[in-house]
Structures are given as C-alpha cells and as structure tokens.
Design a protein around this motif. Structure first.
Motif, PDB file in Angstrom:
ATOM      1  N   ALA A  95      42.844  46.814  32.396  1.00 20.96           N
ATOM      2  CA  ALA A  95      42.151  47.212  33.632  1.00 20.96           C
ATOM      3  C   ALA A  95      41.210  46.098  34.086  1.00 20.96           C
ATOM      4  O   ALA A  95      41.118  45.795  35.280  1.00 20.96           O
ATOM      5  CB  ALA A  95      41.365  48.506  33.404  1.00 20.96           C
ATOM      6  N   LEU A  96      40.538  45.459  33.142  1.00 15.76           N
ATOM      7  CA  LEU A  96      39.597  44.401  33.522  1.00 15.76           C
ATOM      8  C   LEU A  96      40.324  43.245  34.209  1.00 15.76           C
ATOM      9  O   LEU A  96      39.813  42.691  35.190  1.00 15.76           O
ATOM     10  CB  LEU A  96      38.824  43.897  32.293  1.00 15.76           C
ATOM     11  N   ASP A  97      41.517  42.902  33.718  1.00 12.90           N
ATOM     12  CA  ASP A  97      42.281  41.834  34.385  1.00 12.90           C
ATOM     13  C   ASP A  97      42.493  42.181  35.860  1.00 12.90           C
ATOM     14  O   ASP A  97      42.319  41.340  36.743  1.00 12.90           O
ATOM     15  CB  ASP A  97      43.656  41.670  33.715  1.00 12.90           C
ATOM     16  N   ASP A  98      42.880  43.428  36.113  1.00  7.66           N
ATOM     17  CA  ASP A  98      43.142  43.848  37.501  1.00  7.66           C
ATOM     18  C   ASP A  98      41.857  43.863  38.313  1.00  7.66           C
ATOM     19  O   ASP A  98      41.830  43.444  39.472  1.00  7.66           O
ATOM     20  CB  ASP A  98      43.763  45.259  37.523  1.00  7.66           C
ATOM     21  N   ILE A  99      40.793  44.393  37.703  1.00  9.41           N
ATOM     22  CA  ILE A  99      39.500  44.499  38.394  1.00  9.41           C
ATOM     23  C   ILE A  99      39.007  43.109  38.800  1.00  9.41           C
ATOM     24  O   ILE A  99      38.539  42.894  39.925  1.00  9.41           O
ATOM     25  CB  ILE A  99      38.467  45.192  37.460  1.00  9.41           C
ATOM     26  N   LEU A 100      39.135  42.151  37.886  1.00 14.68           N
ATOM     27  CA  LEU A 100      38.669  40.793  38.178  1.00 14.68           C
ATOM     28  C   LEU A 100      39.552  40.132  39.225  1.00 14.68           C
ATOM     29  O   LEU A 100      39.059  39.534  40.185  1.00 14.68           O
ATOM     30  CB  LEU A 100      38.638  39.948  36.894  1.00 14.68           C
ATOM     31  N   ALA A 101      40.882  40.269  39.043  1.00 13.30           N
ATOM     32  CA  ALA A 101      41.803  39.625  39.979  1.00 13.30           C
ATOM     33  C   ALA A 101      41.575  40.141  41.399  1.00 13.30           C
ATOM     34  O   ALA A 101      41.568  39.368  42.369  1.00 13.30           O
ATOM     35  CB  ALA A 101      43.246  39.865  39.546  1.00 13.30           C
ATOM     36  N   ALA A 102      41.321  41.448  41.524  1.00  9.04           N
ATOM     37  CA  ALA A 102      41.121  42.041  42.849  1.00  9.04           C
ATOM     38  C   ALA A 102      39.868  41.507  43.518  1.00  9.04           C
ATOM     39  O   ALA A 102      39.716  41.600  44.740  1.00  9.04           O
ATOM     40  CB  ALA A 102      41.036  43.561  42.715  1.00  9.04           C
ATOM     41  N   ARG A 103      38.969  40.936  42.736  1.00  7.84           N
ATOM     42  CA  ARG A 103      37.708  40.418  43.289  1.00  7.84           C
ATOM     43  C   ARG A 103      37.654  38.892  43.244  1.00  7.84           C
ATOM     44  O   ARG A 103      36.575  38.299  43.389  1.00  7.84           O
ATOM     45  CB  ARG A 103      36.526  41.030  42.524  1.00  7.84           C
ATOM     46  N   GLY A 104      38.792  38.281  42.979  1.00  7.91           N
ATOM     47  CA  GLY A 104      38.859  36.820  42.957  1.00  7.91           C
ATOM     48  C   GLY A 104      38.095  36.194  41.801  1.00  7.91           C
ATOM     49  O   GLY A 104      37.639  35.056  41.889  1.00  7.91           O
ATOM     50  N   ARG A 105      37.942  36.954  40.735  1.00 14.54           N
ATOM     51  CA  ARG A 105      37.246  36.409  39.554  1.00 14.54           C
ATOM     52  C   ARG A 105      38.245  36.183  38.428  1.00 14.54           C
ATOM     53  O   ARG A 105      39.303  36.781  38.397  1.00 14.54           O
ATOM     54  CB  ARG A 105      36.193  37.416  39.055  1.00 14.54           C
ATOM     55  N   LYS A 106      37.838  35.316  37.471  1.00 10.41           N
ATOM     56  CA  LYS A 106      38.660  35.175  36.275  1.00 10.41           C
ATOM     57  C   LYS A 106      37.777  35.059  35.038  1.00 10.41           C
ATOM     58  O   LYS A 106      36.618  34.643  35.136  1.00 10.41           O
ATOM     59  CB  LYS A 106      39.604  33.973  36.391  1.00 10.41           C
ATOM     60  N   LEU A 107      38.353  35.420  33.899  1.00 10.57           N
ATOM     61  CA  LEU A 107      37.599  35.358  32.639  1.00 10.57           C
ATOM     62  C   LEU A 107      37.498  33.923  32.162  1.00 10.57           C
ATOM     63  O   LEU A 107      38.512  33.233  32.069  1.00 10.57           O
ATOM     64  CB  LEU A 107      38.327  36.151  31.564  1.00 10.57           C
ATOM     65  N   ASP A 108      36.289  33.489  31.843  1.00 10.34           N
ATOM     66  CA  ASP A 108      36.126  32.133  31.336  1.00 10.34           C
ATOM     67  C   ASP A 108      36.085  32.078  29.817  1.00 10.34           C
ATOM     68  O   ASP A 108      36.671  31.192  29.212  1.00 10.34           O
ATOM     69  CB  ASP A 108      34.839  31.526  31.913  1.00 10.34           C
ATOM     70  N   HIS A 109      35.326  33.004  29.225  1.00  9.45           N
ATOM     71  CA  HIS A 109      35.178  32.978  27.767  1.00  9.45           C
ATOM     72  C   HIS A 109      35.110  34.393  27.201  1.00  9.45           C
ATOM     73  O   HIS A 109      34.504  35.279  27.805  1.00  9.45           O
ATOM     74  CB  HIS A 109      33.873  32.284  27.356  1.00  9.45           C
TER      75      HIS A 109
END
Ligand code: AMP
Length: 216
Positions: A95-109
């Motif tokens: 879910a977090l992958d989708d939540i971030l992608a929908a907001r133009g964010r990505k996981l760095d660390h």
C-alpha cells in the motif's frame, strides 16, 4: 526524502524520528501516535483500535494505510517523511508503494534498527513522555535534568503508554517477528536497506542514521 525506520518496539524509532524532525524539518508519520490520538479523541477509528492496541496486536492494514495517506496529503510536496511504525505487514508495504507513487514520492532509505530483544523489555517498561511536548524519557536511562520537569518545555505532566507492560510488549515483539521482519527482503531487493546498531548510544545511532541519509 522519504525514509522508513524499521525495528521492533523499543528499538528507538520514535526517538530517532524526533531528532530527524528537529534537524531537518521532516515530518514524523507514526501510525502508533495517530492511533493513540484517535483513541483519545474517541473517533470511530479510535474505538475500533483501542482493544487491539491494548492487546499488542496489529490494527487493520486498511485503517493505518488510510491514516498515512491523509497525513501525507496534509504535507507540502517538498517536506520529507519519516515513517515510524509503518509499514508493519507485507500488505502495508505494498500500500505504501501505491500511496507514495500517487503523490510523486519515492522511498529513499529503509533503516533497520537492530536490537537485542531481551534488553528491549527493560527499555520499554521504563519509558515515559512529556504530556505536553512529547519528549521521551526513561526511569533508568534518561530522567529529566530536574526531576519532574520536562527539559524541553518545562511541563510537569508526564504520561506512560498503557501498552508498555511486559505481557503486551511480548505480544508486540511476536507480531514484529511474524509480520514485520519478513517485509525487509522486499526492500533489500531494491538495495535501499541500511542497518544500524540500535543498542548503541542514542547519539551514535543518530550519527549513523545521518551518515546514511546524507550518503545519497
Ligand atoms: P507503536 O506506537 O508503533 O508501538 O504502535 C502501538 C500500537 O498501535 C501497536 O502495537 C499496534 O496495535 C498499533 N499500530 C501502530 N502502527 C501500526 C501499523 N502500522 N499496523 C498495525 N497496527 C499498528
């Protein structure tokens, strides 16, 4: 920058998240804090979560992922996020992958705080926080400089979490081992996991985390 702090209860995620907030103006997104606020306010989510939290079990994936989405929506796009206590299951990680992608964010660390579980029970059962500003303390390891007075804001009111008792802590650790630790390989496959010795001095843990997030 978007960072996940991962580790069992008492590993120091909240303490380190607070320090990142102070140093970098990032936002701490703690689903535990959000749920405690909901319980206190008596919202429908709070009413649903209260008993589950008291047992040390996990609240439903849908509830916590919705809370995270709402919190991110209240932040400016350039403000960094520190996920503290989320994700805790494979479904939440997805879910977090989708939540971030929908907001133009990505996981760095993804920073894993490695700890000795036996020491954690002692750490957790002695901890308390300022009721006004949330600064963390501990009966044995970190008393306020002036007994009964918060170092940061001067308040004389403190509080303890109802789930910081030994039985509940053991359940919370079992939940971590069974459901949260298994999500690490998802992030390892992406090459974004770093490990820090969470048993080290609080300042040394902070230094290690700073090194990771400034290394690009
Ligand atoms: P924490 O403050 O992170 O230790 O969380 C306290 C309690 O809130 C946990 O023991 C769970 O009952 C619940 N909780 C917090 N975050 C989550 C999450 N991401 N997923 C499910 N339950 C959670």
């Amino acid at each position: 920058m978007n960072i996940i702090l991962l580790g069992p209860p008492g590993a120091g995620k909240g303490t380190q998240a607070q320090r990142l907030v102070d140093a970098h103006g990032m936002r701490q997104l703690s689903t535990g804090d959000m749920l405690r606020a909901a319980v206190k306010a008596g919202t429908p989510v709070g009413l649903q979560a209260k008993a589950v939290m008291e047992r040390g079990e996990l609240v439903s994936d849908e509830i916590v992922s919705a809370l995270i989405g709402e919190e991110l929506d209240s932040m400016g796009p350039d403000m960094g996020a520190i996920f503290d206590g989320y994700p805790r299951t494979a479904a939440q990680a997805e879910a977090l992958d989708d939540i971030l992608a929908a907001r133009g964010r990505k996981l760095d660390h993804v920073i894993e705080l490695e700890v000795d579980e036996d020491a954690l029970v002692e750490r957790i059962c002695g901890r308390f926080t300022c009721a006004n500003c949330g600064k963390g303390y501990h009966d044995k390891f970190a008393q306020p400089r002036i007994p009964g007075v918060c170092d940061k804001c001067g308040s004389t009111e403190f509080k303890r979490r109802p789930d910081d008792n030994e039985d509940t802590v053991r359940t919370r650790m079992a939940e971590y081992r069974a459901k949260t630790a298994p999500i690490l390989p998802i992030y390892e496959a992406r090459g974004i996991v770093a490990r820090v010795n969470g048993m080290a001095d609080i300042d040394d843990v902070t230094t290690a985390i700073e090194r990771i997030i400034t290394s690009g």
